[in-house]
Motif scaffolding. Structure first.
Motif, short mmCIF file in Angstrom:
data_model
loop_
_atom_site.label_atom_id
_atom_site.label_comp_id
_atom_site.label_asym_id
_atom_site.label_seq_id
_atom_site.Cartn_x
_atom_site.Cartn_y
_atom_site.Cartn_z
N GLN A 245 0.85 -1.19 0.00
CA GLN A 245 0.00 0.00 0.00
C GLN A 245 0.89 1.24 0.00
OE1 GLN A 245 -3.29 -0.21 -0.18
NE2 GLN A 245 -3.47 -2.43 0.16
N PRO A 246 0.96 1.98 -1.12
CA PRO A 246 1.85 3.15 -1.20
C PRO A 246 1.61 4.18 -0.10
CG PRO A 246 1.00 2.59 -3.37
CD PRO A 246 0.24 1.75 -2.38
N ILE A 247 0.39 4.23 0.42
CA ILE A 247 0.06 5.24 1.43
C ILE A 247 0.84 5.04 2.72
CG2 ILE A 247 -1.88 3.97 2.49
CD1 ILE A 247 -3.36 6.66 2.62
N VAL A 248 1.34 3.81 2.97
CA VAL A 248 2.07 3.54 4.20
C VAL A 248 3.37 4.34 4.25
CG1 VAL A 248 3.26 1.78 5.56
CG2 VAL A 248 1.05 1.25 4.52
N VAL A 249 4.20 4.20 3.23
CA VAL A 249 5.46 4.94 3.20
C VAL A 249 5.21 6.43 3.01
CG1 VAL A 249 7.59 5.29 1.88
CG2 VAL A 249 6.90 2.99 2.55
N GLU A 250 4.20 6.77 2.22
CA GLU A 250 3.87 8.19 2.04
C GLU A 250 3.54 8.85 3.38
OE1 GLU A 250 0.66 8.45 -0.71
OE2 GLU A 250 1.78 7.54 -2.37
N ARG A 251 2.67 8.22 4.16
CA ARG A 251 2.28 8.76 5.46
C ARG A 251 3.45 8.75 6.44
NH1 ARG A 251 -3.35 8.56 6.93
NH2 ARG A 251 -4.53 9.32 5.13
N LEU A 252 4.29 7.74 6.37
CA LEU A 252 5.45 7.68 7.26
C LEU A 252 6.38 8.86 7.03
CD1 LEU A 252 6.46 3.90 7.44
CD2 LEU A 252 5.88 5.40 9.35
N ASN A 253 6.65 9.16 5.77
CA ASN A 253 7.51 10.30 5.47
C ASN A 253 6.86 11.61 5.91
OD1 ASN A 253 10.06 9.48 4.12
ND2 ASN A 253 8.68 8.44 2.70
N GLU A 254 5.56 11.72 5.72
CA GLU A 254 4.84 12.91 6.18
C GLU A 254 4.91 13.04 7.70
OE1 GLU A 254 0.90 12.57 4.72
OE2 GLU A 254 1.45 12.86 2.60
N ALA A 255 4.72 11.91 8.40
CA ALA A 255 4.71 11.92 9.86
C ALA A 255 6.07 12.31 10.42
CB ALA A 255 4.30 10.55 10.39
N VAL A 256 7.14 11.79 9.82
CA VAL A 256 8.49 12.15 10.27
C VAL A 256 8.71 13.65 10.09
CG1 VAL A 256 10.95 11.93 9.75
CG2 VAL A 256 9.53 9.88 9.96
N ALA A 257 8.29 14.19 8.94
CA ALA A 257 8.45 15.62 8.68
C ALA A 257 7.67 16.45 9.69
CB ALA A 257 8.00 15.94 7.26
N LYS A 269 17.60 12.41 9.57
CA LYS A 269 16.96 12.53 8.26
C LYS A 269 16.75 11.13 7.67
CE LYS A 269 19.11 17.02 7.32
NZ LYS A 269 20.00 17.79 6.39
N PRO A 270 15.83 10.37 8.22
CA PRO A 270 15.63 9.02 7.69
C PRO A 270 15.10 9.03 6.27
CG PRO A 270 13.92 9.58 9.28
CD PRO A 270 14.93 10.67 9.34
N ASN A 271 15.70 8.18 5.43
CA ASN A 271 15.25 8.00 4.05
C ASN A 271 14.40 6.74 4.02
OD1 ASN A 271 14.92 7.91 1.29
ND2 ASN A 271 17.00 7.21 0.86
N ILE A 272 13.09 6.90 4.09
CA ILE A 272 12.17 5.77 4.20
C ILE A 272 11.71 5.35 2.81
CG2 ILE A 272 10.07 4.91 5.29
CD1 ILE A 272 10.28 7.36 7.21
N VAL A 273 11.92 4.08 2.49
CA VAL A 273 11.56 3.56 1.17
C VAL A 273 10.78 2.26 1.34
CG1 VAL A 273 13.62 4.59 0.12
CG2 VAL A 273 13.70 2.23 0.94
N THR A 274 10.21 1.79 0.24
CA THR A 274 9.47 0.53 0.23
C THR A 274 10.37 -0.60 -0.22
OG1 THR A 274 7.43 1.73 -0.31
CG2 THR A 274 7.44 -0.65 -0.67
N CYS A 275 10.31 -1.72 0.48
CA CYS A 275 11.06 -2.90 0.06
C CYS A 275 10.61 -3.36 -1.32
CB CYS A 275 10.86 -4.05 1.06
SG CYS A 275 11.75 -3.83 2.61
N ARG A 276 11.53 -3.97 -2.05
CA ARG A 276 11.17 -4.53 -3.35
C ARG A 276 10.34 -5.80 -3.17
NH1 ARG A 276 15.16 -7.22 -8.00
NH2 ARG A 276 13.47 -8.10 -9.23
N PHE A 277 10.76 -6.61 -2.19
CA PHE A 277 10.11 -7.90 -2.00
C PHE A 277 9.06 -7.82 -0.90
CE2 PHE A 277 14.31 -8.91 -3.72
CZ PHE A 277 13.95 -9.68 -4.81
N GLN A 278 7.99 -8.57 -1.07
CA GLN A 278 6.92 -8.59 -0.07
C GLN A 278 6.69 -10.04 0.39
OE1 GLN A 278 3.78 -6.53 -2.16
NE2 GLN A 278 5.02 -4.69 -2.36
N ASN A 279 5.72 -10.71 -0.19
CA ASN A 279 5.37 -12.04 0.30
C ASN A 279 6.44 -13.10 0.06
OD1 ASN A 279 2.89 -11.17 1.27
ND2 ASN A 279 1.86 -11.52 -0.68
N ASP A 280 7.30 -12.91 -0.95
CA ASP A 280 8.33 -13.91 -1.24
C ASP A 280 9.71 -13.51 -0.73
OD1 ASP A 280 6.54 -15.61 -2.50
OD2 ASP A 280 6.86 -14.75 -4.48
#
Length: 299
Positions: A245-257, A269-280
């Motif tokens: 869910q893209p909103i998770v990392v989006e909101r996390l970056n907003e919350a940190v700011a 200055k955390p650089n929060i990104v989404t992992c490439r792999f999920q279920n596998d």
């Protein structure tokens, strides 16, 4: 070819994989075993049809894992695995080399091998599931720690009560499963595990769902800032099924700011990104752990 297992509390995934990570076959079966011997028997049953093509077995599993010895401690959701040498038990039955790694550390290794941590100096990988799994990458290597517990962020506490001597564990406050359950209960949803329905409510602007989600996000953001100060990684990558869910990392970056704006003392200055792999992720990381273990041999 390599045979790879991802042992979970509900299902055990297994896959036939090539050395480049390509998955040739993947399936799963319920986690019903009540003993180490029963678990091994079930795993061997899935392995036998492919044994002629297999060069080695890689396993991702819950618990504190001594990857070099193949021993599991505590066992996570499978307490009967405490102090069992699963690597030896499987190797005895399958007659190929076997290596083990903790599930969260396997997810981190997947990102180190083929994901967002491949070309970075350092990273903290947080997998949001029933708890919060963690893996720390420093100088291109997974860190285990003196007691094999580096990255076990689920045990970090907050809101400590000095009278009761108890606090809130990050594994609970950061649990994606608990988040889904809380919103589902609040909204009287029939299925308390339906993440898609919950995130549809969040995306549609439901006030009650977003209030719970925002509390969850701020709790994560605070711990992310703490992790940034502690090890100062180049990136902090968010994994687990919820990370789709893209909103998770989006909101996390907003919350940190927002936290930093309200508290000018903050310098991280955390650089929060989404992992490439999920279920596998655990499958890929377990296989990479096999290659790390046998780096000096031809397998």
């Amino acid at each position: 070819m390599y045979f790879v297992y991802d042992i979970g509390g509900t299902f055990i995934k297994f896959a036939l994989m090539e050395n480049n990570g390509n998955i040739k076959m993947k399936d799963k079966f319920p986690t019903t075993a009540k003993s180490a011997e029963e678990l091994v028997a079930q795993m061997v049953e899935k392995f036998l049809p492919y044994k002629q093509a297999i060069k080695g077995i890689a396993v991702s599993c819950p618990g504190v894992v001594d990857s070099e010895k193949g021993v599991i401690y505590q066992g996570g959701s499978l307490l009967f695995m405490h102090e069992k040498n699963l690597a030896e038990m499987l190797a005895r039955e399958c007659h190929v080399p076997v290596v083990l790694q903790n599930d969260a550390k396997s997810a981190a290794l997947a990102e180190l091998w083929l994901g967002v941590a491949k070309d970075v100096h350092s990273a903290a990988i947080l997998t949001l599931g029933s708890g919060v799994g963690g893996g720390i990458i420093m100088d291109g290597k997974l860190q285990s720690g003196y007691h094999l517990m580096a990255g076990e962020v689920s045990y970090m506490e907050s809101d400590f009560d000095t009278e009761r001597l108890r606090g809130e564990f990050f594994g609970r406050t950061g649990s994606a499963v608990e988040l889904i359950k809380r919103i589902s209960t609040k909204k009287n949803l029939t299925n308390k595990k339906d993440g898609e329905q919950v995130f549809a409510l969040i995306a549609d602007g439901d006030e009650e769902a977003n209030a719970i989600f925002n509390d969850y996000i701020y709790g994560l953001a605070i711990q992310i800032l703490n992790i940034q100060y502690l090890i100062d990684p180049e990136i902090i990558a968010i994994g687990g099924g919820i990370s789709a869910q893209p909103i998770v990392v989006e909101r996390l970056n907003e919350a940190v700011a927002q936290i930093k704006a309200a508290n000018p003392f903050h310098a991280a200055k955390p650089n929060i990104v989404t992992c490439r792999f999920q279920n596998d992720a655990n499958l890929y990381g377990a296989l990479y752990n096999f290659f790390i273990q046998f780096a000096d041999e031809v397998i």
